[in-house]
Design a protein around this motif. Structure first.
Motif, mmCIF file in Angstrom:
data_model
loop_
_atom_site.group_PDB
_atom_site.id
_atom_site.type_symbol
_atom_site.label_atom_id
_atom_site.label_comp_id
_atom_site.label_asym_id
_atom_site.label_seq_id
_atom_site.Cartn_x
_atom_site.Cartn_y
_atom_site.Cartn_z
ATOM 1 N N GLU A 123 -22.959 13.864 -20.520
ATOM 2 C CA GLU A 123 -21.609 13.300 -20.387
ATOM 3 C C GLU A 123 -21.489 11.977 -21.154
ATOM 4 O O GLU A 123 -20.464 11.705 -21.774
ATOM 5 C CB GLU A 123 -21.276 13.089 -18.912
ATOM 6 C CG GLU A 123 -19.850 12.649 -18.669
ATOM 7 C CD GLU A 123 -19.535 12.484 -17.192
ATOM 8 O OE1 GLU A 123 -18.612 11.709 -16.907
ATOM 9 O OE2 GLU A 123 -20.206 13.107 -16.353
ATOM 10 N N ARG A 126 -20.279 11.517 -24.936
ATOM 11 C CA ARG A 126 -18.870 11.411 -25.352
ATOM 12 C C ARG A 126 -18.480 9.987 -25.725
ATOM 13 O O ARG A 126 -17.421 9.769 -26.295
ATOM 14 C CB ARG A 126 -17.959 11.902 -24.236
ATOM 15 C CG ARG A 126 -18.153 13.364 -23.918
ATOM 16 C CD ARG A 126 -17.135 13.824 -22.891
ATOM 17 N NE ARG A 126 -17.531 15.115 -22.378
ATOM 18 C CZ ARG A 126 -17.617 15.409 -21.092
ATOM 19 N NH1 ARG A 126 -17.310 14.514 -20.184
ATOM 20 N NH2 ARG A 126 -17.989 16.596 -20.701
ATOM 21 N N ARG A 127 -19.324 9.027 -25.392
ATOM 22 C CA ARG A 127 -19.003 7.620 -25.679
ATOM 23 C C ARG A 127 -19.420 7.301 -27.110
ATOM 24 O O ARG A 127 -20.604 7.370 -27.444
ATOM 25 C CB ARG A 127 -19.751 6.682 -24.723
ATOM 26 C CG ARG A 127 -19.122 6.473 -23.375
ATOM 27 C CD ARG A 127 -18.957 7.700 -22.605
ATOM 28 N NE ARG A 127 -18.380 7.441 -21.273
ATOM 29 C CZ ARG A 127 -18.238 8.371 -20.389
ATOM 30 N NH1 ARG A 127 -18.602 9.604 -20.647
ATOM 31 N NH2 ARG A 127 -17.693 8.095 -19.215
ATOM 32 N N ALA A 160 -25.486 17.715 -27.850
ATOM 33 C CA ALA A 160 -24.441 16.842 -27.299
ATOM 34 C C ALA A 160 -24.294 15.551 -28.096
ATOM 35 O O ALA A 160 -23.175 15.097 -28.361
ATOM 36 C CB ALA A 160 -24.751 16.521 -25.832
ATOM 37 N N TRP A 161 -25.405 14.937 -28.463
ATOM 38 C CA TRP A 161 -25.380 13.631 -29.117
ATOM 39 C C TRP A 161 -25.281 13.733 -30.626
ATOM 40 O O TRP A 161 -24.790 12.808 -31.277
ATOM 41 C CB TRP A 161 -26.619 12.823 -28.730
ATOM 42 C CG TRP A 161 -26.575 12.317 -27.327
ATOM 43 C CD1 TRP A 161 -26.941 12.988 -26.203
ATOM 44 C CD2 TRP A 161 -26.126 11.030 -26.894
ATOM 45 N NE1 TRP A 161 -26.761 12.192 -25.098
ATOM 46 C CE2 TRP A 161 -26.263 10.983 -25.502
ATOM 47 C CE3 TRP A 161 -25.641 9.903 -27.560
ATOM 48 C CZ2 TRP A 161 -25.915 9.871 -24.750
ATOM 49 C CZ3 TRP A 161 -25.306 8.783 -26.815
ATOM 50 C CH2 TRP A 161 -25.437 8.781 -25.424
#
Length: 174
Positions: A123, A126-127, A160-161
């Motif tokens: 999660e 997303r930053r 994700a990253w």
């Protein structure tokens, strides 16, 4: 510092900073002038006792951004606090140490415990003001080299990253 002087441009240094230091802003500005200085480190792991909402933590984030230095976060077992801090300080670049986890100190690892915070880490991807250091991953394995039981989870981290936001860390001392 001696190694950095002998090999300029090959080694960078990250300095721990103390959120209780009243002069932390000046300390960070002074650190920025040090040859080889590439960041500051904030201990925010659950066992550190530091509060992500403390005024000194906000000062570190503000001053590091002003100096153009990322904040390396040691935030194992405290990813929720790290997430709030990253969200509050969009102008600051954060690097999550050790995948953002508190990694096992003894082998073999219990994979369910070692990777329990993986959903939060995914999660956090997303930053845009955060990157993740993939260091110490082998400590999260219950198997010997080539650590076959960590690769599915690491693949999820990389997906994700993105590779451009995953930093390699040897963690060779372990």
């Amino acid at each position: 510092m001696q190694v950095q002087r002998a090999h300029p441009g090959r080694f960078g240094m990250v300095r721990p900073v103390d959120p209780d230091d009243q002069a932390v802003g000046e300390s960070i500005a002074e650190w920025k002038k040090t040859p080889g200085a590439v960041g500051v480190r904030l201990m925010l792991a659950a066992h550190s006792g530091n509060d992500a909402n403390a005024p000194g933590v906000a000062a570190i984030c503000r001053e590091a951004a002003r100096a153009g230095l990322p904040v390396n976060l040691l935030c194992g077992n405290n990813l929720d606090a790290a997430m709030g801090l990253i969200d509050r300080h969009g102008e600051t670049l954060f690097a999550l140490d050790h995948l953002g986890f508190r990694q096992p100190r003894r082998w073999p690892a219990n994979p369910d415990e070692a990777w329990a915070d993986l959903p939060r880490l995914l999660e956090l991807a997303r930053r845009p003001n955060a990157v993740v250091k993939v260091s110490g991953a082998c400590t999260m394995s219950a198997r010997l080299y080539p650590y076959d039981d960590i690769w599915d989870n690491l693949s999820r981290v990389f997906d994700a990253w993105g590779f451009e936001r995953c930093l390699w860390g040897s963690d060779w001392t372990r």
